[in-house]
Scaffold this motif. Structure first.
Motif, PDB file in Angstrom:
ATOM      1  N   ALA A 103       0.845  -1.195   0.000  1.00  0.00           N
ATOM      2  CA  ALA A 103       0.000   0.000   0.000  1.00  0.00           C
ATOM      3  C   ALA A 103       0.882   1.248   0.000  1.00  0.00           C
ATOM      4  O   ALA A 103       1.112   1.869   1.029  1.00  0.00           O
ATOM      5  N   GLY A 104       1.371   1.574  -1.182  1.00  0.00           N
ATOM      6  CA  GLY A 104       2.241   2.727  -1.372  1.00  0.00           C
ATOM      7  C   GLY A 104       3.247   2.425  -2.456  1.00  0.00           C
ATOM      8  O   GLY A 104       4.240   1.743  -2.208  1.00  0.00           O
ATOM      9  N   VAL A 105       2.974   2.902  -3.664  1.00  0.00           N
ATOM     10  CA  VAL A 105       3.831   2.562  -4.802  1.00  0.00           C
ATOM     11  C   VAL A 105       5.239   3.145  -4.638  1.00  0.00           C
ATOM     12  O   VAL A 105       6.216   2.519  -5.049  1.00  0.00           O
ATOM     13  N   THR A 106       5.366   4.304  -4.009  1.00  0.00           N
ATOM     14  CA  THR A 106       6.693   4.891  -3.809  1.00  0.00           C
ATOM     15  C   THR A 106       7.525   4.010  -2.879  1.00  0.00           C
ATOM     16  O   THR A 106       8.700   3.754  -3.136  1.00  0.00           O
ATOM     17  N   ALA A 107       6.914   3.519  -1.817  1.00  0.00           N
ATOM     18  CA  ALA A 107       7.617   2.612  -0.905  1.00  0.00           C
ATOM     19  C   ALA A 107       8.020   1.338  -1.641  1.00  0.00           C
ATOM     20  O   ALA A 107       9.136   0.840  -1.476  1.00  0.00           O
ATOM     21  N   TYR A 108       7.131   0.819  -2.470  1.00  0.00           N
ATOM     22  CA  TYR A 108       7.448  -0.380  -3.246  1.00  0.00           C
ATOM     23  C   TYR A 108       8.645  -0.120  -4.159  1.00  0.00           C
ATOM     24  O   TYR A 108       9.552  -0.938  -4.243  1.00  0.00           O
ATOM     25  N   ARG A 109       8.648   1.018  -4.835  1.00  0.00           N
ATOM     26  CA  ARG A 109       9.737   1.334  -5.762  1.00  0.00           C
ATOM     27  C   ARG A 109      11.088   1.304  -5.066  1.00  0.00           C
ATOM     28  O   ARG A 109      12.057   0.748  -5.591  1.00  0.00           O
ATOM     29  N   VAL A 110      11.168   1.917  -3.897  1.00  0.00           N
ATOM     30  CA  VAL A 110      12.446   1.991  -3.191  1.00  0.00           C
ATOM     31  C   VAL A 110      12.805   0.638  -2.573  1.00  0.00           C
ATOM     32  O   VAL A 110      13.926   0.163  -2.714  1.00  0.00           O
ATOM     33  N   ALA A 111      11.845   0.008  -1.914  1.00  0.00           N
ATOM     34  CA  ALA A 111      12.118  -1.259  -1.222  1.00  0.00           C
ATOM     35  C   ALA A 111      12.549  -2.362  -2.182  1.00  0.00           C
ATOM     36  O   ALA A 111      13.373  -3.205  -1.833  1.00  0.00           O
ATOM     37  N   PHE A 112      12.012  -2.337  -3.414  1.00  0.00           N
ATOM     38  CA  PHE A 112      12.307  -3.406  -4.360  1.00  0.00           C
ATOM     39  C   PHE A 112      13.151  -2.940  -5.549  1.00  0.00           C
ATOM     40  O   PHE A 112      13.360  -3.693  -6.495  1.00  0.00           O
ATOM     41  N   GLY A 113      13.637  -1.701  -5.497  1.00  0.00           N
ATOM     42  CA  GLY A 113      14.522  -1.215  -6.547  1.00  0.00           C
ATOM     43  C   GLY A 113      13.874  -1.171  -7.923  1.00  0.00           C
ATOM     44  O   GLY A 113      14.527  -1.446  -8.922  1.00  0.00           O
ATOM     45  N   ASP A 114      12.598  -0.820  -7.979  1.00  0.00           N
ATOM     46  CA  ASP A 114      11.862  -0.789  -9.242  1.00  0.00           C
ATOM     47  C   ASP A 114      11.300   0.617  -9.441  1.00  0.00           C
ATOM     48  O   ASP A 114      10.139   0.887  -9.151  1.00  0.00           O
ATOM     49  N   LYS A 115      12.146   1.519  -9.943  1.00  0.00           N
ATOM     50  CA  LYS A 115      11.760   2.929 -10.012  1.00  0.00           C
ATOM     51  C   LYS A 115      10.661   3.228 -11.019  1.00  0.00           C
ATOM     52  O   LYS A 115      10.106   4.310 -11.015  1.00  0.00           O
ATOM     53  N   HIS A 116      10.310   2.265 -11.865  1.00  0.00           N
ATOM     54  CA  HIS A 116       9.259   2.498 -12.867  1.00  0.00           C
ATOM     55  C   HIS A 116       7.941   1.822 -12.515  1.00  0.00           C
ATOM     56  O   HIS A 116       7.015   1.827 -13.332  1.00  0.00           O
ATOM     57  N   ALA A 117       7.829   1.251 -11.319  1.00  0.00           N
ATOM     58  CA  ALA A 117       6.597   0.550 -10.923  1.00  0.00           C
ATOM     59  C   ALA A 117       5.412   1.507 -10.936  1.00  0.00           C
ATOM     60  O   ALA A 117       5.547   2.704 -10.659  1.00  0.00           O
ATOM     61  N   ARG A 118       4.273   0.977 -11.285  1.00  0.00           N
ATOM     62  CA  ARG A 118       3.005   1.717 -11.294  1.00  0.00           C
ATOM     63  C   ARG A 118       2.005   0.960 -10.422  1.00  0.00           C
ATOM     64  O   ARG A 118       2.197  -0.215 -10.122  1.00  0.00           O
ATOM     65  N   ILE A 119       0.926   1.623 -10.086  1.00  0.00           N
ATOM     66  CA  ILE A 119      -0.160   0.986  -9.357  1.00  0.00           C
ATOM     67  C   ILE A 119      -0.669  -0.191 -10.181  1.00  0.00           C
ATOM     68  O   ILE A 119      -0.835  -0.085 -11.390  1.00  0.00           O
ATOM     69  N   GLY A 120      -0.896  -1.311  -9.515  1.00  0.00           N
ATOM     70  CA  GLY A 120      -1.431  -2.494 -10.177  1.00  0.00           C
ATOM     71  C   GLY A 120      -0.516  -3.689 -10.007  1.00  0.00           C
ATOM     72  O   GLY A 120       0.459  -3.638  -9.248  1.00  0.00           O
ATOM     73  N   PRO A 121      -0.812  -4.776 -10.713  1.00  0.00           N
ATOM     74  CA  PRO A 121       0.019  -5.972 -10.600  1.00  0.00           C
ATOM     75  C   PRO A 121       1.406  -5.724 -11.182  1.00  0.00           C
ATOM     76  O   PRO A 121       1.548  -5.006 -12.161  1.00  0.00           O
ATOM     77  N   GLN A 122       2.399  -6.322 -10.563  1.00  0.00           N
ATOM     78  CA  GLN A 122       3.788  -6.153 -10.975  1.00  0.00           C
ATOM     79  C   GLN A 122       4.263  -7.413 -11.702  1.00  0.00           C
ATOM     80  O   GLN A 122       3.726  -8.494 -11.509  1.00  0.00           O
ATOM     81  N   GLU A 123       5.295  -7.247 -12.509  1.00  0.00           N
ATOM     82  CA  GLU A 123       5.901  -8.395 -13.190  1.00  0.00           C
ATOM     83  C   GLU A 123       6.676  -9.268 -12.206  1.00  0.00           C
ATOM     84  O   GLU A 123       6.713 -10.484 -12.329  1.00  0.00           O
ATOM     85  N   ARG A 124       7.306  -8.653 -11.238  1.00  0.00           N
ATOM     86  CA  ARG A 124       8.143  -9.345 -10.254  1.00  0.00           C
ATOM     87  C   ARG A 124       7.294 -10.261  -9.380  1.00  0.00           C
ATOM     88  O   ARG A 124       6.145  -9.957  -9.090  1.00  0.00           O
ATOM     89  N   THR A 125       7.869 -11.346  -8.971  1.00  0.00           N
ATOM     90  CA  THR A 125       7.258 -12.226  -7.976  1.00  0.00           C
ATOM     91  C   THR A 125       8.295 -12.488  -6.889  1.00  0.00           C
ATOM     92  O   THR A 125       9.482 -12.245  -7.073  1.00  0.00           O
ATOM     93  N   ILE A 126       7.810 -12.978  -5.774  1.00  0.00           N
ATOM     94  CA  ILE A 126       8.686 -13.458  -4.701  1.00  0.00           C
ATOM     95  C   ILE A 126       8.318 -14.918  -4.527  1.00  0.00           C
ATOM     96  O   ILE A 126       7.248 -15.235  -4.002  1.00  0.00           O
ATOM     97  N   GLY A 127       9.153 -15.802  -5.030  1.00  0.00           N
ATOM     98  CA  GLY A 127       8.767 -17.206  -5.096  1.00  0.00           C
ATOM     99  C   GLY A 127       7.553 -17.295  -6.006  1.00  0.00           C
ATOM    100  O   GLY A 127       7.569 -16.771  -7.125  1.00  0.00           O
TER     101      GLY A 127
END
Length: 164
Positions: A103-127
């Motif tokens: 819940a926070g795309v900016t936090a997601y971008r920094v935490a996962f090193g994905d500066k182009h992430a947008r709201i919605g489903p991501q390509e990345r998975t964890i397992g």
């Protein structure tokens, strides 16, 4: 609850001061998480922050990227976000939810090193866990109305439960 029952692990940015004082996620009265969660169809009624344990009954969990409380998320360092992302990955690999919802795309971008992430489903998975970046429900996030947030959270709900 067994890990296979965890459809969505919601992840806030970090505890606000009220959440830290009460021990309940999204505890500030102006935060829209609990009403949006209900409006999106995740819960049959609006839960109060003190009822956060009820989420497990609905196949939901809740955590944060960063554990340190602060008044505002912009008080956190990039290093705290990156370390929080590392710890979150470990938690997700252990719990194996179907979806991690940050819940926070900016936090997601920094935490996962994905500066182009947008709201919605991501390509990345964890397992095998898929990731969805959600709008931050803080009352400070004026770009998103509660109704628009509920629509986006509802898209996640449909993905998490319709493919179960």
């Amino acid at each position: 609850m067994i890990a296979a029952d965890l459809h969505v692990l919601f992840c806030g940015i970090n505890p606000g001061l009220m959440s830290a004082a009460t021990g309940h996620h999204f505890a500030r009265p102006g935060n829209r998480f609990w009403p949006v969660l209900h409006a999106a169809g995740f819960t049959p009624r609006r839960l109060a922050p003190a009822e956060q344990e009820e989420l497990l009954r609905y196949g939901l969990g809740i955590t944060n990227v960063v554990t340190r409380p602060s008044a505002r998320a912009d008080e956190l360092s990039d290093e705290e976000f990156r370390e929080g992302g590392r710890m979150l990955r470990e938690k997700v690999l252990r719990l194996r939810p179907r979806w991690l919802a940050v819940a926070g795309v900016t936090a997601y971008r920094v935490a996962f090193g994905d500066k182009h992430a947008r709201i919605g489903p991501q390509e990345r998975t964890i397992g095998e866990t898929r990731i969805w970046a959600l709008p931050n429900p803080s009352g400070l996030n004026a770009h998103w109305s509660a109704q628009r947030m509920a629509e986006e959270y509802g898209r996640l709900r449909a993905a998490a439960f319709d493919d179960a």
